[in-house]
Scaffold this motif. Structure first.
Motif, PDB file in Angstrom:
ATOM      1  N   UNK A 104       3.643   6.837   9.493  1.00  0.00           N
ATOM      2  CA  UNK A 104       4.301   6.818   8.190  1.00  0.00           C
ATOM      3  C   UNK A 104       5.822   6.800   8.320  1.00  0.00           C
ATOM      4  N   UNK A 151      10.192  -0.768   6.232  1.00  0.00           N
ATOM      5  CA  UNK A 151      10.476  -1.236   4.867  1.00  0.00           C
ATOM      6  C   UNK A 151      11.979  -1.458   4.685  1.00  0.00           C
ATOM      7  N   UNK A 152      12.782  -0.510   5.144  1.00  0.00           N
ATOM      8  CA  UNK A 152      14.238  -0.655   4.977  1.00  0.00           C
ATOM      9  C   UNK A 152      14.751  -1.804   5.839  1.00  0.00           C
ATOM     10  N   UNK A 174      14.724  -5.553  -2.425  1.00  0.00           N
ATOM     11  CA  UNK A 174      14.756  -4.126  -2.702  1.00  0.00           C
ATOM     12  C   UNK A 174      13.430  -3.702  -3.343  1.00  0.00           C
ATOM     13  N   UNK A 175      12.656  -2.912  -2.620  1.00  0.00           N
ATOM     14  CA  UNK A 175      11.367  -2.454  -3.155  1.00  0.00           C
ATOM     15  C   UNK A 175      11.572  -1.218  -4.024  1.00  0.00           C
ATOM     16  N   UNK A 176      10.703  -1.047  -5.043  1.00  0.00           N
ATOM     17  CA  UNK A 176      10.710   0.189  -5.820  1.00  0.00           C
ATOM     18  C   UNK A 176      10.138   1.306  -4.971  1.00  0.00           C
ATOM     19  N   UNK A 177      10.693   2.531  -5.126  1.00  0.00           N
ATOM     20  CA  UNK A 177      10.233   3.639  -4.281  1.00  0.00           C
ATOM     21  C   UNK A 177       8.740   3.901  -4.487  1.00  0.00           C
ATOM     22  N   UNK A 178       8.303   3.836  -5.747  1.00  0.00           N
ATOM     23  CA  UNK A 178       6.885   4.134  -6.011  1.00  0.00           C
ATOM     24  C   UNK A 178       5.961   3.079  -5.405  1.00  0.00           C
ATOM     25  N   UNK A 185       6.931   3.422   9.165  1.00  0.00           N
ATOM     26  CA  UNK A 185       6.691   2.551   8.015  1.00  0.00           C
ATOM     27  C   UNK A 185       7.932   2.469   7.120  1.00  0.00           C
ATOM     28  N   UNK A 186       8.529   3.635   6.833  1.00  0.00           N
ATOM     29  CA  UNK A 186       9.741   3.650   5.993  1.00  0.00           C
ATOM     30  C   UNK A 186      10.849   2.844   6.670  1.00  0.00           C
ATOM     31  N   UNK A 187      11.013   3.068   7.953  1.00  0.00           N
ATOM     32  CA  UNK A 187      12.042   2.336   8.689  1.00  0.00           C
ATOM     33  C   UNK A 187      11.786   0.839   8.619  1.00  0.00           C
ATOM     34  N   UNK A 204       6.346   1.370  -2.662  1.00  0.00           N
ATOM     35  CA  UNK A 204       6.295   1.399  -1.197  1.00  0.00           C
ATOM     36  C   UNK A 204       4.999   2.052  -0.717  1.00  0.00           C
ATOM     37  N   UNK A 205       4.580   3.075  -1.455  1.00  0.00           N
ATOM     38  CA  UNK A 205       3.399   3.836  -1.045  1.00  0.00           C
ATOM     39  C   UNK A 205       2.101   3.074  -1.315  1.00  0.00           C
ATOM     40  N   UNK A 206       2.167   2.088  -2.219  1.00  0.00           N
ATOM     41  CA  UNK A 206       0.915   1.510  -2.721  1.00  0.00           C
ATOM     42  C   UNK A 206       0.452   0.258  -1.981  1.00  0.00           C
TER      43      UNK A 206
END
Lengths: 542, 82
Positions: B39, B46-47, B56-60, B42-44, B62-64
């Protein structure tokens, strides 16, 4: 009403299932309503006041969700964000009042000596789990991942009794499609898999976890009272409790999955042999998986994303692969990781020790990430690395997890300090008397060679040692319940079986065959001999 | 950019991130199927995608994302038409 009580197993569950199937043969809507009522009764039987506390918060959340739904349909994004923030603030404040008000008052008193006094606040059962689910639902509605829902759907989602008290923490979008398709009538496969899960879960709880618990408790209680505990019992307490909570939580999870499965509902996997993990990152992807999923999605991701974006916007290097700088590592990985794990600790309980436990795991995780970055440069031969470090990593991870469990289990800060000091040999090395007597002059030589004191033993070494060996063998050498039932997808998306060495590559799996009928009958017999205790699942306190 | 080009960029970014040149992403790849793609990575990732492709993805959201294909399709929708 405990999952391992006679009342649940022989009265509540059969009646709940019979009602569900009978009404389901007439009307799906009434079957669902029956389960909602059964869930309310299940919850109220603990303490009727629980329902009066949780009920209003459910309807406030429902109203907020409806408002978010309308704002989303009208394209009012900014307003919907405000409502979402209000909803999250309400839920966090709700949880905060019931779970943390007394702790915060105590902390203020400790820090400033002001003598704040609060009335004793009743902690509604399962409030931490219920609150997280409600927050996730609001976020899903605001993000338009959930677009249609009824008050009945929402009540079922929040109250469904198999996961009401201790999870798994589920998403609306993974549960509701199942309820809409559930057969609502007895299905031989669902019932067989569900009952098998319940039996395995009961065995883990009432035979294994409850079996080792008194021996472990003896050391924790003794450490606090005596003010000292030597190396061997300290480690046996740490490892013993790790195995106890492993089988306790694994047993609960199996029972929750099995109870839901009897109704044709699959929960997401929540526990997947975490002690076989070869590093601490892997451990958290296997232990309480739905909590990890929640914290990652709603705490770590937003924090790490916003920090990373802000850093990039200011022209400083980000944290990408081999070009990672120390500054980026600290601010973009260490900080959000520590925050997330402290939140995890706080979520588990309003106590300094839970906070410390979360922080320690945050440190473990950052060390693990740092190691991953460094080791790529230091040890480029990946194959050799895996061959050596995988088994070593399993041992290291187990030792780290067990040491941190001292913080999780200790009844007071003082006993935790005593046990931690004992883990590092701060109170010398005590050996069991029979072993001590056979060592001849060795203890004397050790004592004369250094500061370590070698003492005779006074605690029950042999039974606890045998329990640890036995449970350790099950943990490391056996497949888990999900793997055994893999052909029947016991948890959402879980279809990976277990191939035993020596079985010629064949999977060892449960099947509705005579052999397994015999095995499960033995399990049921042993469980029946141990039923009737009043021991709660450890995770029901959260 | 086409779906295939975005998928190629994703593969390159992830290989660099995890230091593993054997990674091959497909539209159906799930994060759990890629060794060490936890996880945090994963964030890295995405950025890194945001920086490299200028989206630019929405924060919500990203999880989905259920799989790599979902991220590819969302990226394609966010990119300006070429």
């Amino acid at each position: 009403m405990l999952f391992n009580s006679y009342e649940f197993l022989f009265a509540f569950l059969p009646v709940a299932l019979a009602g569900f199937f009978l009404l389901g043969s007439v009307s799906r809507v009434w079957a669902i309503r029956w389960i909602i009522v059964a869930s309310l009764i299940f919850y109220a039987l603990w303490r009727p006041l629980n329902v009066l506390i949780i009920g209003p918060s459910i309807f406030i959340n429902y109203a907020l969700a409806r408002s978010l739904q309308h704002l989303g349909q009208e394209g009012k994004v900014r307003s919907s964000r405000v409502v979402l923030m209000l909803g999250i603030a309400f839920n966090v404040a709700f949880l905060g009042y019931f779970k943390y008000a007394n702790f915060l008052a105590g902390a203020v008193n400790d820090a400033f000596g002001v003598g704040l006094v609060l009335e004793r606040i009743i902690l509604p059962l399962g409030i931490s789990f219920i609150t997280f689910q409600k927050i996730a639902f609001l976020i899903d509605v605001q993000a338009r991942r959930v677009t249609t829902f009824t008050v009945q759907d929402y009540c079922l989602f929040v109250l469904f009794f198999p996961q009401l008290i201790a999870g798994p923490i589920v998403h609306y979008r993974e549960m509701m499609p199942q309820f809409r398709l559930a057969p609502c009538k007895p299905d031989p496969e669902h019932l067989a898999v569900g009952l098998t899960l319940i039996l395995f879960g009961l065995f883990k709880k009432v035979v294994l976890a409850d079996g080792i618990a008194p021996l472990v408790s003896g050391i924790y209680d003794g450490a606090g009272a005596a003010g000292a505990v030597s190396l061997l019992p300290a480690w046996m307490a740490a490892i013993g409790f790790t195995l106890q909570i492993y089988f306790d939580f694994s047993g609960y999870t199996d029972m929750a999955l099995g109870t839901a499965r009897c109704m044709g509902i699959r929960f997401p996997p929540n526990f997947n042999s975490p002690l076989k993990a070869s590093n601490i990152i892997d451990f958290w992807m296997r232990w309480h998986m739905t909590l990890t999923r929640f914290l990652t999605a709603y705490v770590y991701n937003p924090l790490a994303l916003s920090l990373t974006r802000r850093r990039m916007a200011s022209g400083r290097p980000g944290f990408v692969g081999r070009s990672a700088t120390m500054g980026a590592f600290l601010s973009l990985l260490v900080f959000p990781t520590l925050v997330t794990m402290v939140v995890s600790g706080v979520w588990h309980g309003a106590d300094y020790l839970f906070i410390a436990w979360g922080f320690v795991h945050g440190v473990y995780l950052t060390v693990n990430h740092g190691w991953r970055l460094v080791v790529r440069r230091l040890w480029p031969d990946r194959g050799l690395y895996d061959r050596i470090m995988r088994p070593a990593g399993v041992v290291l991870t187990f030792v780290c997890v067990a040491a941190a469990m001292v913080l999780f289990r200790s009844p007071t800060v003082q006993s935790a300090v005593v046990l931690l000091k004992g883990l590092f040999g701060g109170f010398g090395v005590a050996l069991p008397a029979p072993l001590y007597d056979r060592l001849g002059r060795l203890p004397e030589w050790v004592q004369s060679a250094g500061p370590t004191e070698v003492l005779g033993a006074y605690y029950e070494f042999k039974p606890l040692f045998l329990w640890i060996v036995g449970l350790g063998a099950i943990v490391f050498a056996c497949p888990n319940t999900l793997q055994l039932l893999a052909p029947y997808e016991p948890a959402l998306g879980f279809r990976t079986g277990w191939r035993a060495p020596g079985l010629g590559g064949r999977e060892l799996v449960w099947r509705p065959t005579l052999i397994w009928v015999i095995v499960m009958s033995i399990v049921a017999f042993v469980v029946a001999l141990h039923l009737g205790g009043k021991s709660e699942f450890l995770y029901w306190q959260f | 950019m086409t779906e295939a080009e975005i998928l190629g960029a994703f593969t390159r970014i992830l290989r660099d991130l995890l230091g593993d040149q054997s990674i091959v992403l497909t539209m159906d790849t799930r994060r759990e199927e890629v060794p060490n793609w936890d996880s945090f990575g994963y964030v890295t990732f995405i950025v890194a995608v945001e920086i490299e492709l200028g989206v630019n993805f929405g924060i919500a959201e990203v999880e989905s994302f259920a799989n790599v294909g979902a991220i590819v399709r969302r990226t394609e929708a966010l990119l300006p038409p070429s």
